[in-house]
Design an enzyme around this catalytic site. Structure first.
Site, PDB file in Angstrom:
ATOM      1  N   HIS A  75       0.867  -1.183   0.000  1.00  0.00           N
ATOM      2  CA  HIS A  75       0.000   0.000   0.000  1.00  0.00           C
ATOM      3  C   HIS A  75       0.897   1.224   0.000  1.00  0.00           C
ATOM      4  O   HIS A  75       1.528   1.536   1.004  1.00  0.00           O
ATOM      5  CB  HIS A  75      -0.903  -0.012   1.232  1.00  0.00           C
ATOM      6  CG  HIS A  75      -1.716   1.248   1.348  1.00  0.00           C
ATOM      7  ND1 HIS A  75      -2.644   1.605   0.411  1.00  0.00           N
ATOM      8  CD2 HIS A  75      -1.709   2.249   2.261  1.00  0.00           C
ATOM      9  CE1 HIS A  75      -3.180   2.761   0.754  1.00  0.00           C
ATOM     10  NE2 HIS A  75      -2.630   3.176   1.866  1.00  0.00           N
ATOM     11  N   ASP A  77       1.211   4.976  -0.252  1.00  0.00           N
ATOM     12  CA  ASP A  77       0.567   6.289  -0.195  1.00  0.00           C
ATOM     13  C   ASP A  77       1.235   7.257  -1.160  1.00  0.00           C
ATOM     14  O   ASP A  77       2.457   7.420  -1.129  1.00  0.00           O
ATOM     15  CB  ASP A  77       0.676   6.857   1.229  1.00  0.00           C
ATOM     16  CG  ASP A  77      -0.252   6.153   2.197  1.00  0.00           C
ATOM     17  OD1 ASP A  77      -1.454   6.095   1.905  1.00  0.00           O
ATOM     18  OD2 ASP A  77       0.233   5.677   3.243  1.00  0.00           O
ATOM     19  N   ASP A 199      -7.513   1.700   2.462  1.00  0.00           N
ATOM     20  CA  ASP A 199      -7.082   2.595   3.531  1.00  0.00           C
ATOM     21  C   ASP A 199      -7.986   3.786   3.789  1.00  0.00           C
ATOM     22  O   ASP A 199      -8.009   4.288   4.917  1.00  0.00           O
ATOM     23  CB  ASP A 199      -5.656   3.076   3.240  1.00  0.00           C
ATOM     24  CG  ASP A 199      -4.989   3.723   4.436  1.00  0.00           C
ATOM     25  OD1 ASP A 199      -5.363   3.377   5.580  1.00  0.00           O
ATOM     26  OD2 ASP A 199      -4.098   4.566   4.257  1.00  0.00           O
ATOM     27  N   HIS A 449      -5.770   9.865  -0.454  1.00  0.00           N
ATOM     28  CA  HIS A 449      -6.468   9.904   0.834  1.00  0.00           C
ATOM     29  C   HIS A 449      -5.630  10.452   1.980  1.00  0.00           C
ATOM     30  O   HIS A 449      -6.104  10.474   3.115  1.00  0.00           O
ATOM     31  CB  HIS A 449      -7.041   8.526   1.178  1.00  0.00           C
ATOM     32  CG  HIS A 449      -6.016   7.435   1.241  1.00  0.00           C
ATOM     33  ND1 HIS A 449      -5.629   6.714   0.141  1.00  0.00           N
ATOM     34  CD2 HIS A 449      -5.308   6.939   2.267  1.00  0.00           C
ATOM     35  CE1 HIS A 449      -4.732   5.812   0.490  1.00  0.00           C
ATOM     36  NE2 HIS A 449      -4.513   5.930   1.783  1.00  0.00           N
TER      37      HIS A 449
END
Lengths: 954, 954
Positions: A75, A77, A199, A449
């Site tokens: 994941h 970001d 997430d 996000h």
């Protein structure tokens, strides 16, 4: 409340029925509807199917056993504690160890070592950076992995967007950018089949609707309310069918949705990343600590436990987490062993079968299970991970960044339109090389996000803003080139980006200048312009040479205080401008020497507002057209942010979490000092509440909305109290515990106090637990009156008392909320060392509920896609074309021109949207006749349709 | 002080002249001298030369430029904060992130990506573990890398041994194990050409001597005294020729020695491991923070600066550190870029050339430079990294582990001998499967510089001990099998490992048992045996049935206190045993019912000791043979360990560092309570100083040494003072500021107070700065008298006053010394919750200096290779062979049988050693005639020669 996945399998590998309709070609996942263009040339062939990728590439499972789908994933970001480029390169590892370039290097290496291994990749913003640094050999290797389904893209947008604070148009743009890259690079096998929002901190129904319309077969996420999760676990309802629109005809917005078992982490004790400390599998009996038996036992225990809370004999385990797989060998080496040793137990009677898998392979097995799934109609807001831990603060966090992102979206749409309208000269013209790509990319990462959400570190927030500003600069060249081309004038074009605080060096000093107003909407707009000036009277003429009424008013004290030396205008010049659809109009402005100010000449307006003379506060609002009046007061308050009592066990407010210390907000001032001002263009009441809170209440001639321009900051923290500042409207509307908020700027959801539609809520936070994201509007209503607030950015808000609507404007906090960002949300900068000052607008309208959308839908559009105002100094050359429209005809009111964008050299992307919900209109089918052609487009409420147009340069 | 590298190049790739002598075949690096065996069969062919490995595989350099040799490397401690197996697997990453399996996986992958890349690997203990888990394919891939010189082994021992606290015999063993594996696995190209001791905390001359004799072409290390380094940098003397023996004829022990520029780390700002935070090279101009120019500039600056302190136009940079390269991609990707961008500058006039290299490639360029290097004759002890930071504490740290390691070495030598003497039945016999491998490996890892050094965490120290104990258990089966075979008796054999604290369940309870004494030396020994018993009189007969004088004495109070319930003997049975060379003798012991104790019958002895009746302390020592007497007192003291005043800037004592708070030690007691005991076997004075310090002074009949058996602990820390306990001898010897210590148990070096032979010392620590490692002996002397102390383990010591010699026995500290281990050295355990009790022996001899070695050399050997005592209960079968010797003749006194070990099925490894220094004897050449053969071996002083003997089973 029971739904069923539609099970018809389309040709070979598409899961759900809507995929099979001829209207949706495989390219629908780009939100593009490929149709024959108006010139009759097909724009796209159906891509060749690879025989091995997609659902066909899934490993076999064992029907009689519990099948455990291990999904290796990372994941990444697109900015959070570090900037996106720092993450890519692995720079600033002192902040956080993370280097995406190495993750992709490593995963590819490791996939090559064992054809059974699988990996999914999500964030195209990173993949793109990596891809363009690779050799041809490596690119071919990766293509082979993709073609064999060993590397699978999921989600595939430029980023994994935030769901609470994003606007649908920007989300569609960023998804388009990511998916287009995958399609261009990998073709059919690059197509993500699953949306993957593991997430984001709560989930918007509009996101699910968009994903469904994009053709995703399923959606997985990790975070939802802890009470909701607990109930779903017991009821085995963690997998469901989300019917994500009240307007679109099912199954158009239906999406299979699954909740992952451990957020997106591996089960406890099974994290084998370099960032983890779990014991590796030690399978050499000659060495100490042989632990194969222990690992297998623990794994079987976890698998059986997980199977109890899901419906089928398939379960999924996410084997990865944030920025994991930088050294993929650690993961795969141990996963290989885990699979080998667990499956070896089958010869001893174990009925657990472990395999490398992907979310789509897991989804395929769920589909094959042929079950009926529970139906979900609302959304997943607000998100709480514990009784006092509501993630409702980030709805408002970093209000200035949220606003900058929103106007950047407006600017990008304008830029893209002008790129199409200007043609090649827009990108290389008299003002140099311009492009929309830079701003597209900046906007795409800003949807992340931890970007527009406001949950990143300060230096990262600065980087997003810097990237946007850089995108603006590139677009400005493009805009100048196009406007030069369209107008025939290459006079230098000046941009004033600080008009909101009355700063514009040109208008402050020039005696003669022209104002170009470009309107990105597909209908004409009228718009009040406010320019900082130092003269007292100006003459203004429109494109046809007609005089325009204008007024000069003094700059407010609040504005003078905020701009802090960046501008010296004493007055503002006000006038109303008109601009044609997808076009511009030009106004000429000349200073009058000592001309007398226009006499105040109040004209009839659409609204009437009254103020309480005792307090200086609003007291009522009337719609003069509909003859309705409500009592309405408005004031500013702050919640005292919980500081956790210096204890780690007590949640404090932070970038993510809103937790007021008491449920009663503190009033900033019971009364406002006021100044009033009234002329032919505007009526203003300037309210002063405190040194850090002021407001101008404005009513423009011709406007059906009352503007509340609030200015908040620097929020004082000398008292060591964190503050969360709200504007609260209190009305006589009998709202009965209900209010309404939009979802990502599109469909509106009903919110009921202390209530959730899908479970019996035990409310533990009377304020924070009743906050919801407001992206573009919120309203309260009763049988007669609907009071709608259109916002200029995403904010959080709630309706705590009947008739009341509060919206959080600004937050300044002294503590980190222990969700990883590691900083208190205390925005200071060189320019604002005392703390950030934020200014924004709420637009209020009062209507009968049945027709309220007729006002708030176009109003919100005008806020989202605002005119672009540019300036040229001096006299324009007489040959200058002062007015232009890119449309031959105005589109019908229900049709919104969502996107006009150059796709490739010969092709233009066009998106049309029905902007009303089914409940907001009477006639639901809208036909749009092409002219001059046989082309006709049908739009149903809330439908978005996408076209690629082959364009010939004239 | 100027030396020169001998430059004759041997056949193709050997650097130094001694390699060219026919006596040294390529196999000499195993310390093996391959000669025709006594049966005339050559044991080894010369291995095939690969055309590309070794010096030939080095990258070309640029003669006119500054050539920067980048050496990618990892430093993998064979235990430190984690156990060796935890490090291998990457277990307990919560303690320290480190997983060697992944390092080797990753490095091999990355080497394959670019043939220019190089890597060196050091620790065969890890490489071996990894190798045996690899597939044939991977093994072949790695062989190819080794054959092409892309993966090069340096040092190549099982571990990187400690230099201060190891005994040469164990070091040779561990080097042999590692190098043999490399030779067996890779042949010629696996041969390490440089010794690489980058981390040990000071450097022993004997290590350099051994490395030279092993055929290494050069030696590199990282740590030396900061004053020494500073002087050498200014003088450009960081590279030198170390003449590492005063006895061996140059260039036999000459070794080129280089000091690395940054310890073993990369230059500042250039660490690209996953464990580092330095900025990666960001070379994509489309992304933010493009930093190529900055990186190149910084690198050139560092390279030019480094070139100023070295002599040639070649410099070396170690690009790696502890457990780095777990994700080698990070390093190599950035190093590739560094090389590309720095060398690109050559087209702009830069004269710096960067290349992937290895220490041997760097060495080759130094050799080609044809320079003369400064000569070094002493050693690099003690090591200080700052004025008050002397790494002299670890000379003593963990005294119990140090002793256990030392007796394990003795046990291993015995085990290996008995494996040869017993033949195949030793490994599979009546007592099951036994082996020496387990103890070999345990001993090999125990040589590591964070193992026997005592600088590991407590749990790791426990693991080393556990591994040794496991090795003992495997050897015990082997020993039982062999002794059963040799003696013809398969009676169960009992081992008593706690005789030092008078614990042995068999002797405590049995009325009749036999004692087998195996002597691992090549000469007969006489040895006092002390067995815990509960009877008061025993009759003992030797192997010939002759009665042996014995005595029963009460167990001391100190012993009774120490054994804490693990034994209940009230008495000790004392008698002298004799055992033949490489053989055993058996004694039968029978309890006499109420037999009268033997009357005390003092016999003439070699020494006389007097005590001060007032204090109970020693007062004089006399050698009755040489008629010499010195005044001699002895007592116990403790230094108050610096606690750093709770400040990080003030160094505290810890596992590594000895820093007394004051230079005057505290006396434990000015007087000792004493008991005396005297009989035909022994005279004892039992001294009691405090509840935690006692001693027995023993003089055995027939012994030329006085035994001081000290017992220290639990060191009290209730006063919050860390304590470093010493035994100090104060004599009338006029030592004039000089004393002597051995180096790794072999040659002796002179130490002068507040002085270093190679630079003008500024002494900043009057005690710690005068401490040196004592491995087996230390002495002080004047013209007439030499007082020698032989120790039973490695200890630190000094001579602070003339005539005085102090040896540190035990340390208990309350603070970590901030060198990484992260624990105070405060040894507690379940058995000793109050703190560790340690018992040991100092053997004192007094001789004329000229002949002192005649006593201390054999004495020290008897301590290092002590007899193995085993027991069988009851009556032996009459057919039992009670005596055995593996040698047909006793070796001459100067010849030490260093190693007898099974090499492979048909071959036995034999090492013979001249055990005297040139200065210790008159005739320096020693001939050893083989019988019955033409074989003759010449040994010069301090020479070790190694043979492989083809053995036929009789």
């Amino acid at each position: 409340m029971i739904g069923k996945i539609h099970k018809q399998m389309s040709h070979d590998s598409w899961l759900f029925s809507k995929m099979a309709t001829p209207e949706y070609t495989p390219f629908v996942f780009l939100l593009l509807l490929f149709q024959s263009s108006v010139w009759g040339v097909p724009v796209c062939q159906t891509p060749q199917e690879s025989p091995t990728c997609g659902y066909k590439s899934c490993h076999a499972t064992k029907p009689g056993m519990l099948n455990v789908h291990l999904v290796p994933h990372t994941h990444d970001d697109v900015g959070w504690l570090k900037t996106v480029d720092q993450y890519f390169y692995g720079d600033r590892n002192d902040i956080q160890h993370a280097g995406v370039q190495y993750i992709l290097d490593s995963v590819v290496d490791q996939l090559l070592k064992n054809p059974d291994r699988r990996f999914i990749y999500v964030e195209t913003a990173f993949f793109y950076r990596w891809w363009k640094q690779q050799t041809d050999d490596m690119q071919n290797t990766v293509k082979q992995l993709v073609n064999e389904g060993r590397l699978e893209f999921v989600n595939g947008g430029w980023c994994m967007s935030d769901e609470a604070t994003t606007h649908y148009s920007a989300v569609i743009d960023q998804m388009t950018m990511g998916l287009r890259f995958l399609n261009d690079t990998f073709g059919h096998c690059g197509r993500p089949r699953v949306a993957w929002h593991i997430d984001p901190f709560g989930h918007a129904r509009e996101h699910a609707s968009m994903f469904a319309q994009m053709g995703y077969d399923g959606f997985f996420f990790g975070r939802l309310d802890y009470q909701d999760r607990n109930r779903r676990m017991v009821a085995r309802e963690q997998e469901m069918l989300w019917r994500a629109s009240e307007s679109l005809t099912p199954p158009m917005a239906d999406l299979f949705t699954g909740i992952l078992p451990n957020g997106y982490n591996p089960p406890e004790g099974f994290c084998w990343d370099q960032s983890c400390d779990d014991p590796p599998i030690r399978d050499d009996p000659d060495l100490e600590d042989y632990n194969v038996d222990d690992v297998v036992t623990r794994f079987l225990h976890i698998a059986h436990g997980q199977a109890l809370v899901y419906k089928t004999n398939h379960i999924i385990m996410t084997m990865g987490s944030d920025f994991q797989y930088e050294n993929a060998n650690l993961w795969y080496k141990n996963l290989d062993k885990l699979i080998r040793y667990v499956n070896q137990m089958q010869s001893n009677g174990s009925e657990v079968n472990v395999l490398y898998s992907t979310p789509s392979c897991y989804l395929q097995e769920l589909h094959r299970a042929n079950l009926t799934w529970p139906l979900k109609g609302d959304d997943f807001f607000p998100y709480a991970d514990s009784a006092h831990d509501f993630w409702t603060g980030y709805f408002t966090s970093r209000p200035a960044l949220k606003r900058y992102e929103r106007i950047s979206n407006s600017y990008l749409q304008t830029c893209k339109q002008l790129e199409v309208l200007g043609g090649p000269i827009s990108r290389k013209g008299p003002f140099g090389a311009g492009d929309s790509e830079t701003l597209k990319k900046a906007m795409a990462v800003a949807q992340h996000h931890d970007a527009v959400s406001g949950t990143e570190k300060q230096h990262v927030a600065n980087d997003y803003a810097r990237k946007l500003a850089n995108g603006w600069a590139h677009c400005q060249v493009l805009v100048s080139n196009t406007l030069s081309s369209l107008s025939g004038s290459s006079a230098p074009r000046v941009y004033c980006e600080h008009l909101n605080i009355s700063v514009c060096p040109l208008t402050e000093t020039s005696k003669k200048f022209s104002v170009n107003v470009y309107n990105p909407l597909a209908r004409p707009v009228s718009w009040p312009v406010r320019l900082p000036v130092n003269g007292t009277a100006y003459s203004i003429s429109d494109a046809k040479g007609k005089a325009v009424d204008s007024q000069v008013v003094p700059v407010s004290q609040a504005t003078a205080a905020v701009r802090q030396g960046r501008g010296y205008a004493v007055n503002e010049l006000l006038f109303q401008v008109q601009a044609p659809p997808l076009g511009y109009s030009t106004y000429s402005v000349s200073l009058l020497q000592n001309g007398p100010p226009s006499p105040p000449s109040p004209l009839p307006r659409f609204l009437r507002v009254t103020f309480d003379p005792e307090t200086g506060l609003l007291s009522s609002l009337s719609n003069l057209e509909t003859q309705q009046t409500v009592k309405l007061s408005q004031n500013f308050y702050w919640y005292n942010a919980s500081d956790g009592n210096n204890s780690e066990s007590i949640q404090m407010s932070g970038a993510y979490i809103f937790r007021p210390n008491t449920s009663t907000p503190f009033i900033i001032s019971k009364t406002a000092k006021i100044e009033t001002l009234q002329n032919s263009v505007v009526q203003e009441v300037r309210q002063w509440f405190s040194p850090w809170v002021s407001q101008v209440v404005r009513l423009y001639t011709d406007s059906r909305a009352l503007e509340l321009e609030w200015t908040v900051g620097p929020v004082p923290i000398g008292d060591d109290l964190g503050k969360e500042v709200i504007s609260r409207l209190d009305s006589s509307i009998n709202s009965s515990g209900v209010f309404y908020t939009d979802s990502n700027g599109r469909e509106v959801l009903q919110r009921r106090k202390d209530y959730r539609p899908t479970w019996n809520l035990r409310q533990s936070e009377p304020i924070a637990g009743n906050y919801y994201p407001i992206n573009s509007r919120a309203y309260i209503k009763d049988d007669k009156d609907q009071l709608t607030v259109v916002t200029d950015r995403s904010q959080g808000g709630g309706s705590i008392q009947d008739g009341s609507l509060e919206i959080m404007l600004h937050r300044r906090l002294l503590y980190d909320d222990v969700r990883g960002v590691g900083e208190p949300l205390n925005e200071t900068s060189d320019i604002y060392p005392e703390g950030l000052v934020v200014r924004g607008r709420h637009l209020l309208s009062l209507s009968p509920p049945a027709t309220a959308a007729d006002t708030h839908r176009p109003l919100a559009q005008e806020v989202v896609l605002q005119p672009l105002i540019t300036f040229t100094d001096g006299e324009l050359h007489p040959s200058t074309r002062l007015e232009f429209s890119g449309l031959q005809a105005v589109l019908p009111p229900a049709v919104h021109l969502l996107t006009v964008s150059q796709w490739d050299q010969d092709t233009v992307l066009l998106r049309l949207e029905h902007q009303y919900q089914a409940s907001e209109i009477t006639h639901t089918l809208l036909s749009l006749g092409g002219d001059p052609s046989v082309w006709e487009v049908n739009l149903k409420p809330m439908e978005i349709r996408t076209f690629l147009l082959r364009v010939r340069q004239r």
